[in-house]
Design an enzyme around this catalytic site. Structure first.
Site, short mmCIF file in Angstrom:
data_model
loop_
_atom_site.label_atom_id
_atom_site.label_comp_id
_atom_site.label_asym_id
_atom_site.label_seq_id
_atom_site.Cartn_x
_atom_site.Cartn_y
_atom_site.Cartn_z
N GLY A 10 0.83 -1.21 0.00
CA GLY A 10 0.00 0.00 0.00
C GLY A 10 0.87 1.26 0.00
O GLY A 10 2.09 1.19 -0.14
N LEU A 12 1.62 3.54 2.43
CA LEU A 12 2.58 3.73 3.53
C LEU A 12 3.67 2.67 3.49
O LEU A 12 4.85 2.97 3.65
CB LEU A 12 1.82 3.71 4.87
CG LEU A 12 2.67 3.91 6.11
CD1 LEU A 12 3.45 5.22 6.05
CD2 LEU A 12 1.79 3.88 7.37
N ASP A 37 -1.96 -12.74 5.26
CA ASP A 37 -3.29 -12.13 5.44
C ASP A 37 -3.48 -11.95 6.95
O ASP A 37 -3.53 -12.94 7.69
CB ASP A 37 -4.35 -13.08 4.85
CG ASP A 37 -5.76 -12.55 5.04
OD1 ASP A 37 -5.96 -11.59 5.82
OD2 ASP A 37 -6.68 -13.11 4.43
N ALA A 61 -4.85 -2.48 5.91
CA ALA A 61 -6.17 -1.96 6.28
C ALA A 61 -7.14 -2.09 5.12
O ALA A 61 -6.73 -2.19 3.96
CB ALA A 61 -6.05 -0.49 6.69
N TYR A 62 -8.41 -2.07 5.48
CA TYR A 62 -9.49 -1.93 4.50
C TYR A 62 -9.72 -0.41 4.45
O TYR A 62 -10.24 0.17 5.40
CB TYR A 62 -10.72 -2.67 5.01
CG TYR A 62 -11.92 -2.67 4.08
CD1 TYR A 62 -12.37 -3.86 3.51
CD2 TYR A 62 -12.62 -1.50 3.80
CE1 TYR A 62 -13.47 -3.88 2.67
CE2 TYR A 62 -13.72 -1.51 2.96
CZ TYR A 62 -14.16 -2.69 2.41
OH TYR A 62 -15.26 -2.71 1.59
N ASP A 103 -8.03 9.94 11.21
CA ASP A 103 -8.80 11.09 11.71
C ASP A 103 -10.31 10.81 11.63
O ASP A 103 -11.10 11.51 12.27
CB ASP A 103 -8.45 12.35 10.92
CG ASP A 103 -8.62 12.18 9.41
OD1 ASP A 103 -8.48 11.04 8.90
OD2 ASP A 103 -8.90 13.18 8.72
N TYR A 126 -16.12 2.78 8.12
CA TYR A 126 -14.66 2.71 8.08
C TYR A 126 -14.10 3.23 9.41
O TYR A 126 -13.29 2.55 10.05
CB TYR A 126 -14.15 3.55 6.89
CG TYR A 126 -12.67 3.85 6.93
CD1 TYR A 126 -11.73 2.86 6.66
CD2 TYR A 126 -12.20 5.13 7.24
CE1 TYR A 126 -10.37 3.14 6.70
CE2 TYR A 126 -10.85 5.42 7.27
CZ TYR A 126 -9.94 4.43 7.00
OH TYR A 126 -8.59 4.71 7.05
N TRP A 151 -5.67 12.22 5.56
CA TRP A 151 -5.50 12.65 4.17
C TRP A 151 -4.16 12.16 3.59
O TRP A 151 -3.37 12.94 3.06
CB TRP A 151 -5.60 14.17 4.06
CG TRP A 151 -6.90 14.78 4.47
CD1 TRP A 151 -7.83 14.25 5.32
CD2 TRP A 151 -7.41 16.05 4.07
NE1 TRP A 151 -8.89 15.13 5.46
CE2 TRP A 151 -8.64 16.23 4.71
CE3 TRP A 151 -6.93 17.07 3.24
CZ2 TRP A 151 -9.42 17.38 4.54
CZ3 TRP A 151 -7.69 18.22 3.07
CH2 TRP A 151 -8.92 18.36 3.72
N1 NAP Z 1 -5.39 6.67 2.74
C1 NAP Z 1 -5.77 7.63 3.59
O1 NAP Z 1 -6.20 8.72 3.20
C2 NAP Z 1 -5.67 7.39 5.07
C3 NAP Z 1 -6.06 8.41 5.94
C4 NAP Z 1 -5.96 8.20 7.31
C5 NAP Z 1 -5.47 6.99 7.79
N2 NAP Z 1 -5.12 6.01 6.92
C6 NAP Z 1 -4.61 4.74 7.46
O2 NAP Z 1 -3.24 4.65 7.13
C7 NAP Z 1 -2.88 3.27 6.97
C8 NAP Z 1 -2.17 3.08 5.65
O3 NAP Z 1 -3.04 3.50 4.62
P1 NAP Z 1 -2.65 3.37 3.08
O4 NAP Z 1 -3.26 4.53 2.39
O5 NAP Z 1 -1.20 3.08 2.95
O6 NAP Z 1 -3.51 2.08 2.71
P2 NAP Z 1 -3.51 1.28 1.35
O7 NAP Z 1 -2.69 1.97 0.31
O8 NAP Z 1 -4.94 0.94 1.06
O9 NAP Z 1 -2.72 -0.04 1.76
C9 NAP Z 1 -3.27 -1.01 2.59
C10 NAP Z 1 -2.64 -2.33 2.19
O10 NAP Z 1 -3.14 -3.34 3.06
C11 NAP Z 1 -3.48 -4.45 2.25
N3 NAP Z 1 -4.42 -5.30 2.95
C12 NAP Z 1 -5.78 -5.26 2.95
N4 NAP Z 1 -6.29 -6.28 3.66
C13 NAP Z 1 -5.24 -6.98 4.15
C14 NAP Z 1 -5.12 -8.16 4.92
N5 NAP Z 1 -6.19 -8.82 5.35
N6 NAP Z 1 -3.88 -8.62 5.21
C15 NAP Z 1 -2.77 -7.97 4.76
N7 NAP Z 1 -2.82 -6.85 4.00
C16 NAP Z 1 -4.04 -6.37 3.70
C17 NAP Z 1 -4.05 -3.83 1.00
O11 NAP Z 1 -4.14 -4.76 -0.05
P3 NAP Z 1 -5.29 -4.53 -1.17
O12 NAP Z 1 -4.99 -3.22 -1.81
O13 NAP Z 1 -5.12 -5.71 -2.06
O14 NAP Z 1 -6.60 -4.52 -0.42
C18 NAP Z 1 -3.01 -2.74 0.74
O15 NAP Z 1 -1.88 -3.22 0.06
C19 NAP Z 1 -4.19 2.48 7.11
O16 NAP Z 1 -4.29 2.01 8.42
C20 NAP Z 1 -5.27 3.52 6.87
O17 NAP Z 1 -6.46 3.19 7.55
C21 NAP Z 1 -5.20 6.18 5.57
#
Ligand code: NAP
Length: 288
Positions: A10, A12, A37, A61-62, A103, A126, A151
């Site tokens: 993902g 991060l 997983d 994360a989802y 957030d 979420y 964000w």
């Molecule tokens: N993106 C935002 O704006 C945002 C804002 C605030 C907080 N956050 C938090 O920051 C963190 C990182 O976010 P991100 O944007 O880097 O997320 P991301 O790009 O969606 O990456 C999440 C990764 O986790 C994988 N994943 C999903 N289900 C899984 C499972 N059961 N086991 C192992 N891996 C799994 C996903 O695979 P798939 O893609 O195949 O599902 C994806 O590669 C998360 O906790 C998110 O909630 C994000």
């Protein structure tokens, strides 16, 4: 220290891969769904034992905010049950965890930046499931922390910055929401902070409570953020302000979700870049 990064493909996780070379004292192992997983409790325990994992940065994360409204069960499976699996496995080996949250655990009605102790009250599924994941860490005996961020964007995956660059190259005008206020976060800056926290042997990571806030410095609306993307990329696309009520989405979003970062800066002696400076850095990386 042997560190596992979950959800490593993902945004991060990918940025952690890019800055890991600055932290030679950490041996980092990366895993995404095909390798591990986090919803599979046995697989989690086996992976941690076989690889001698001493700390986890949970980036799995989802994250599909709108989809989660109709798919709460799957969102909960990853964002709550998956986190609990990691916590229990790390309790067994007396390890550490840095868990990333959002957030969106806040309802956005506070007129000032949110502190870690402020009441949470998520307004979407979420956010609700992410709060459940936070509680798995907070209620554990583990040396673990929750870092809430907001964000998030990066050079990888799908995100607001990349969408704005694409739309800005295709369109002459674009309507973007101006009545949701927050702070953009470059995942590269958060990645670096997670590794700084783990690499400092002196850091008992939960010494001042288990929840921390991290975003870039400064405040913006999505309109401001989009305008900055267009300017930095010299895109000839006019950004027009749009009200949330005119852009209905399945999930409600907080109108205001600025995070107060005083605690993380003080406890871990870090400085945080201004959001526009980090945006320029990310765009440079995208264009290189
Ligand atoms: N993106 C935002 O704006 C945002 C804002 C605030 C907080 N956050 C938090 O920051 C963190 C990182 O976010 P991100 O944007 O880097 O997320 P991301 O790009 O969606 O990456 C999440 C990764 O986790 C994988 N994943 C999903 N289900 C899984 C499972 N059961 N086991 C192992 N891996 C799994 C996903 O695979 P798939 O893609 O195949 O599902 C994806 O590669 C998360 O906790 C998110 O909630 C994000």
């Amino acid at each position: 220290m042997n560190v596992l990064v979950t959800g490593a493909n993902g945004q991060l996780g990918s940025e952690i891969k890019d800055c890991q070379h600055n932290f030679k004292e950490l041996n980092v192992v990366y895993a995404d769904i095909p390798d591990l997983d986090i919803c599979n409790e046995d697989a989690v325990n086996t992976f941690i034992t076989i690889n001698g994992i001493e700390a986890i940065i949970n980036c799995a994360a989802y994250t599909a905010v709108d989809k989660a409204e109709g798919d709460a069960q799957n969102a909960r499976k990853v964002n709550a049950k998956g986190v609990l699996n990691l916590v229990k496995a790390m309790e067994n080996v007396k390890g550490k965890i840095i868990h990333i949250s959002t957030d969106y655990v806040f309802d956005g009605t506070k007129p000032l930046p949110y502190n870690e102790e402020d009441t949470v009250s998520p307004i979407g599924f979420y956010g609700k499931t992410k709060r459940e994941g936070e509680l798995a860490v907070i209620n554990s005996s583990l040396e673990g922390i929750v870092i809430r961020t907001s964000w998030l964007y990066s050079a990888y995956g799908n995100n607001f910055v990349k969408t704005m660059i694409r739309l800005g190259s295709e369109k002459e005008k674009l309507n973007v929401i101006f009545d949701q206020i927050g702070s953009p976060t470059y995942a590269g800056d958060l990645a670096n902070t997670c590794l700084v926290i783990l690499s400092n042997e002196q850091n008992r990571i939960d010494k001042a409570g288990k929840v921390y806030h991290f975003s870039n410095e400064g405040v913006a609306s999505w309109y401001d953020f989009a305008t900055a993307v267009m300017k930095i990329n010299k895109l000839d696309c006019e950004v027009l302000p749009l009200e949330t009520k005119d852009y209905p989405t399945l999930a409600k979003r907080p109108h205001y979700s600025v995070l107060n970062k005083t605690k993380i800066k003080k406890n871990f002696k870090i400085t945080i870049p201004y959001w526009r400076d980090s945006l320029e850095k990310c765009i440079q990386k995208l264009n290189s």
